[in-house]
Motif scaffolding. Structure first.
Motif, PDB file in Angstrom:
ATOM      1  N   ALA A  38       0.828  -1.209   0.000  1.00 31.40           N
ATOM      2  CA  ALA A  38       0.000   0.000   0.000  1.00 31.40           C
ATOM      3  C   ALA A  38       0.861   1.257   0.000  1.00 31.40           C
ATOM      4  O   ALA A  38       0.538   2.243  -0.681  1.00 31.40           O
ATOM      5  CB  ALA A  38      -0.935  -0.007   1.196  1.00 31.40           C
ATOM      6  N   ASP A  39       1.960   1.250   0.755  1.00 36.98           N
ATOM      7  CA  ASP A  39       2.821   2.432   0.821  1.00 36.98           C
ATOM      8  C   ASP A  39       3.658   2.593  -0.447  1.00 36.98           C
ATOM      9  O   ASP A  39       4.100   3.704  -0.760  1.00 36.98           O
ATOM     10  CB  ASP A  39       3.749   2.349   2.035  1.00 36.98           C
ATOM     11  CG  ASP A  39       2.979   2.463   3.335  1.00 36.98           C
ATOM     12  OD1 ASP A  39       1.853   2.993   3.309  1.00 36.98           O
ATOM     13  OD2 ASP A  39       3.506   2.008   4.377  1.00 36.98           O
ATOM     14  N   PHE A  40       3.901   1.503  -1.157  1.00 37.57           N
ATOM     15  CA  PHE A  40       4.708   1.573  -2.371  1.00 37.57           C
ATOM     16  C   PHE A  40       3.970   2.317  -3.482  1.00 37.57           C
ATOM     17  O   PHE A  40       4.572   3.055  -4.262  1.00 37.57           O
ATOM     18  CB  PHE A  40       5.060   0.152  -2.827  1.00 37.57           C
ATOM     19  CG  PHE A  40       6.271   0.074  -3.712  1.00 37.57           C
ATOM     20  CD1 PHE A  40       7.540   0.004  -3.167  1.00 37.57           C
ATOM     21  CD2 PHE A  40       6.143   0.060  -5.081  1.00 37.57           C
ATOM     22  CE1 PHE A  40       8.657  -0.073  -3.976  1.00 37.57           C
ATOM     23  CE2 PHE A  40       7.247  -0.030  -5.902  1.00 37.57           C
ATOM     24  CZ  PHE A  40       8.513  -0.090  -5.347  1.00 37.57           C
ATOM     25  N   ALA A  41       2.658   2.128  -3.561  1.00 37.96           N
ATOM     26  CA  ALA A  41       1.864   2.751  -4.621  1.00 37.96           C
ATOM     27  C   ALA A  41       1.605   4.220  -4.284  1.00 37.96           C
ATOM     28  O   ALA A  41       1.629   4.635  -3.130  1.00 37.96           O
ATOM     29  CB  ALA A  41       0.548   2.017  -4.806  1.00 37.96           C
ATOM     30  N   GLY A  42       1.368   4.995  -5.340  1.00 41.53           N
ATOM     31  CA  GLY A  42       1.071   6.414  -5.159  1.00 41.53           C
ATOM     32  C   GLY A  42       1.956   7.267  -6.042  1.00 41.53           C
ATOM     33  O   GLY A  42       2.633   6.777  -6.956  1.00 41.53           O
TER      34      GLY A  42
END
Length: 278
Positions: free
Chosen positions: A107-111
């Motif tokens: 989740a933290d990798f995406a964006g």
């Protein structure tokens, strides 16, 4: 006939001595030995087991002080070992929680990320790293080993990744890494990061180097400013004098605008000519 003494007629042994004399001497030696006091202390007939227990108790009391002197040292050593084991276990448990269970890497990798030191955005979806509208890499994370794999057409690669403690910075390092490699590096980095965090600073996930891509959640560079456009020239007859600062403009002494210096041709007078023609 000569008379023989009784001793002469007695049978003799191997040493030439009469057998009776040898028997008497052996009996005397045995009796003397029996009369000698024994080296062992005789146990009174009424002592029995109770006497032996008393002697054992006395011997135990004589050796008790030495055991008491060794006992505190043994307790101290055991206590130190237990404390060390507990500290090591707590540190290992805290590191495991911080590395594997505290956050969701996928989740933290995406964006949207930005290249460190620039305002260039990079969009990362759940399976692609979008560099531009036309260039994107397909990727897959291994959040246990902290590694990733990239593919671009027939080309494949990979490396390891690491977040900062505040999860606002991300480092991508190209190369081939095993789980042991990333674990050893992350242990050393985490210790330094926690030390910096205690002092109010955030340690970057990796130092800038060749093969290292540093990303940030916020743009850290200043975008280039647009070039200034040329000032259009003033039109004829328009006041272009600069303000002198005292409320009056440069030009006439009365502070008015300076008249136009362009030569004006007066309109010809045709009234006399019209009278002559009449």
């Amino acid at each position: 006939m000569e008379e023989q003494s009784p001793a002469a007629g007695a049978p003799t042994g191997s040493g030439g001595r009469p057998l009776a004399e040898g028997r008497f001497r052996s009996a005397a030696t045995t009796a003397a030995t029996a009369q000698k006091p024994s080296s062992r202390r005789a146990v009174p007939s009424g002592e029995g087991d109770a006497g032996r227990e008393v002697r054992k108790g006395r011997e135990g009391r004589s050796s008790a002080p030495s055991r008491k002197r060794r006992h505190p040292v043994r307790v101290a050593v055991v206590s130190v070992v237990i404390v060390v084991v507990l500290l090591v276990g707590a540190a290992a448990g805290g590191f495991a929680w911080l590395r594997w269970f505290s956050e969701d890497d996928a989740a933290d990798f995406a964006g949207t990320w930005y290249l460190a030191g620039t305002a260039t955005p990079i969009t990362i979806t759940e399976d692609r790293i979008q560099l531009t509208d036309d260039v994107s890499y397909r990727y897959a994370l291994n959040d246990q080993d902290k590694t990733f794999e990239l593919s671009f057409g027939n080309l494949k690669g990979g490396g390891r990744y690491r977040f900062s403690l505040d999860r606002n910075q991300l480092a991508l390092v190209d190369g081939d890494f095993s789980a042991a490699d990333t674990l050893g590096d992350d242990i050393a980095w985490t210790l330094r990061a926690l030390t910096e965090s205690a002092q109010g600073r955030v340690l970057a996930p990796e130092e800038a180097a060749r093969g290292v891509t540093l990303l940030s959640r916020t743009p850290t560079g200043t975008p280039s400013l647009p070039e200034a456009t040329d000032t259009p020239e003033a039109t004829a007859g328009e006041d272009a004098k600069a303000d002198t600062g005292d409320g009056s403009k440069s030009g006439n002494d009365d502070g008015g605008a300076e008249p136009d210096k362009a030569d004006a041709t007066p309109a010809p007078d045709t009234s006399d000519k019209a009278d002559d023609r009449a």
